[in-house]
Design an enzyme around this catalytic site. Sequence first.
Site, PDB file in Angstrom:
ATOM      1  N   CYS A  21       1.618  12.796 -44.245  1.00  0.00           N
ATOM      2  CA  CYS A  21       1.373  11.908 -45.383  1.00  0.00           C
ATOM      3  C   CYS A  21       0.802  10.596 -44.897  1.00  0.00           C
ATOM      4  O   CYS A  21       0.716  10.341 -43.704  1.00  0.00           O
ATOM      5  CB  CYS A  21       2.681  11.602 -46.099  1.00  0.00           C
ATOM      6  SG  CYS A  21       3.452  13.051 -46.823  1.00  0.00           S
ATOM      7  N   GLY A  48      -3.405  12.946 -47.128  1.00  0.00           N
ATOM      8  CA  GLY A  48      -2.707  13.691 -48.166  1.00  0.00           C
ATOM      9  C   GLY A  48      -3.466  13.646 -49.464  1.00  0.00           C
ATOM     10  O   GLY A  48      -3.869  12.572 -49.898  1.00  0.00           O
ATOM     11  N   ASN A 121       6.399   9.321 -44.118  1.00  0.00           N
ATOM     12  CA  ASN A 121       5.471  10.199 -43.406  1.00  0.00           C
ATOM     13  C   ASN A 121       6.225  10.827 -42.246  1.00  0.00           C
ATOM     14  O   ASN A 121       6.758  10.107 -41.408  1.00  0.00           O
ATOM     15  CB  ASN A 121       4.274   9.407 -42.886  1.00  0.00           C
ATOM     16  CG  ASN A 121       3.350  10.234 -41.980  1.00  0.00           C
ATOM     17  OD1 ASN A 121       2.643   9.672 -41.154  1.00  0.00           O
ATOM     18  ND2 ASN A 121       3.354  11.542 -42.106  1.00  0.00           N
ATOM     19  N   GLY A 122       6.274  12.165 -42.232  1.00  0.00           N
ATOM     20  CA  GLY A 122       6.967  12.855 -41.143  1.00  0.00           C
ATOM     21  C   GLY A 122       7.833  13.950 -41.710  1.00  0.00           C
ATOM     22  O   GLY A 122       7.801  14.232 -42.908  1.00  0.00           O
ATOM     23  N   CYS A 256       2.270  11.961 -31.663  1.00  0.00           N
ATOM     24  CA  CYS A 256       1.602  13.237 -31.926  1.00  0.00           C
ATOM     25  C   CYS A 256       0.153  13.179 -31.443  1.00  0.00           C
ATOM     26  O   CYS A 256      -0.640  12.381 -31.929  1.00  0.00           O
ATOM     27  CB  CYS A 256       1.634  13.524 -33.419  1.00  0.00           C
ATOM     28  SG  CYS A 256       0.599  14.923 -33.883  1.00  0.00           S
ATOM     29  N   CYS A 402       4.458  23.221 -35.555  1.00  0.00           N
ATOM     30  CA  CYS A 402       4.940  21.840 -35.457  1.00  0.00           C
ATOM     31  C   CYS A 402       6.075  21.637 -36.437  1.00  0.00           C
ATOM     32  O   CYS A 402       5.985  22.027 -37.587  1.00  0.00           O
ATOM     33  CB  CYS A 402       3.814  20.881 -35.806  1.00  0.00           C
ATOM     34  SG  CYS A 402       4.409  19.189 -36.016  1.00  0.00           S
ATOM     35  N   CYS A 454       3.520  13.728 -27.674  1.00  0.00           N
ATOM     36  CA  CYS A 454       4.141  15.003 -27.984  1.00  0.00           C
ATOM     37  C   CYS A 454       3.077  16.079 -27.779  1.00  0.00           C
ATOM     38  O   CYS A 454       1.957  15.944 -28.251  1.00  0.00           O
ATOM     39  CB  CYS A 454       4.617  15.047 -29.429  1.00  0.00           C
ATOM     40  SG  CYS A 454       5.199  16.681 -29.940  1.00  0.00           S
TER      41      CYS A 454
HETATM   42 FE1  SF4 Z   1       1.772  16.717 -33.161  1.00  0.00          FE
HETATM   43 FE2  SF4 Z   1       1.910  19.175 -32.104  1.00  0.00          FE
HETATM   44 FE3  SF4 Z   1       3.866  17.393 -31.640  1.00  0.00          FE
HETATM   45 FE4  SF4 Z   1       3.502  18.426 -34.078  1.00  0.00          FE
HETATM   46  S1  SF4 Z   1       4.121  19.545 -32.220  1.00  0.00           S
HETATM   47  S2  SF4 Z   1       3.924  16.261 -33.569  1.00  0.00           S
HETATM   48  S3  SF4 Z   1       1.259  18.621 -34.192  1.00  0.00           S
HETATM   49  S4  SF4 Z   1       1.705  17.265 -30.982  1.00  0.00           S
END
Ligand code: SF4
Length: 459
Positions: A21, A48, A121-122, A256, A402, A454
Amino acid sequence: MIDLNPLSTGSYSPHLFHEECGVFGLWAPGPQIADLCYLGLFALQHRGQESAGIAVTNGRHVDEIKGMGLMTEAFRHGRPTLSGHGAIGHVRYSTQGASVLCNIQPLFAYAPGGFIGLAHNGTLTNAETLRAEIAANGGLFRTTTDSEAILNLLATPEAGSVEDRIVQEFPRLEGAYSLVLLTPDQLIGVRDPKGYRPLCVGRLKKGEYVLASESCALDAVKAELIRDLNPGEMAIISAKGLRFRKFSEAKRQSACVFEYIYFARPDSVLDGQSVWRTRFRLGQRLAQEFGEKADIVIPVPDTGITAALGFSETSGLPYLEGLIKNRYVGRSFIMPQQISRETTVEMKLNPVKANLQDKRVVLIDDSIVRGTTSARIVSMVRRAGAKEVHMCVSSPPITQPCYYGIDTSIRKELIAAVKTIPEIKKSLGVDSLHYLSKQGLLNEVEDPDNLRSCLACFD
Ligand code: SF4
Ligand code: 5GP
Ligand code: MG
């Protein structure tokens, strides 16, 4: 496990609460506040397209405008003219069909100490447990979102200050949350301790502040970026000005990487890093790793464009437009059902035969998720006369779904989770297939002093 989604088909999915979002918040007393909020959200429309909402307060009451669809649909009567001192807004993208009016954010609760509003958002990974705990203690839910669990934690009868509640209660939250909160006299931004989703703060003029998912929304209201919130930090804005407070020891950051690869707008700067420059470098790296002979580089518009420019610069191959996008069609992922996603490809893209005829084409895209769009695009490029198609993807194979706020579908739908690279190459119908290496991605997104990423969907 119970399915809380009133519109779902009945099968349980880990993405029940799944959303990506855009959030926006603003402290700018005056008659223009709702309109500024509208402009900010408009710049975040890519995050979004399912629903949008704005809430404005003058401290005594809250005015809300909400609707389904794009900003222009949700605000079909035009730009809002509500006046007040604080505002928050949200554009929503869920994936499990819970596109219902009651789920449109911002969400509000009216607690003894005054109201509290929230835009999120999340995705919380422990939403079901939290909702069950809250319900067992008499909490009520009006929506099927994970976000309402957060609201319940903040709006309890014994509530002290909202900031103190955050410090006390937020250790119970797991997963991703970038929030903007509105109370009668405060606007608060919160970024989770792992910093999965972005959130930044900017200044409009003296005493006027803005919170936004991405810096492109600050530009839209002519605000100047102050900085990104740190993981585990809140930004508290009121008539007294802006201050920051840590509510949790930041763990290792887990920003991310898909924000850089695909999701964010290229004109945004996230955690100090330009999205455009990062995408360009991913394309350059991809060119270094690529070993085939080819004639031209063409992007899958729009999200493949920046990487294709980088690829072209490093490889020396000319960059050409080989696919033209109908600009009145939205992102094909936004269609909740697979079936509508498939038919949108032809609505969305058309080849430029003159550029593709008899060429050995390097086709650049940012990611392959299910592989359905890519396969259709490849066959479109072939039908247009390309001699060879070499598919280059500026991210590694996505092998895991994810759980933190981007829809990469459930595992069995991810082509790289169920097929080997040669099998994917075959099902896409390409002459060669090249994914960016994980190390290549890390080298380009990680600033050793700053960003920690991540990469869970590649592991
Ligand atoms: Fe982003 Fe992939 Fe981590 Fe999800 S799993 S937050 S899409 S890097
Ligand atoms: P596929 O070939 O996997 O069906 O589709 C890949 C395309 O989907 C890419 O062009 C990518 O830009 C686009 N896409 C749309 N939404 C998303 C999303 O939420 N995540 C990712 N990774 N890609 C998406
Ligand atoms: Mg794309």
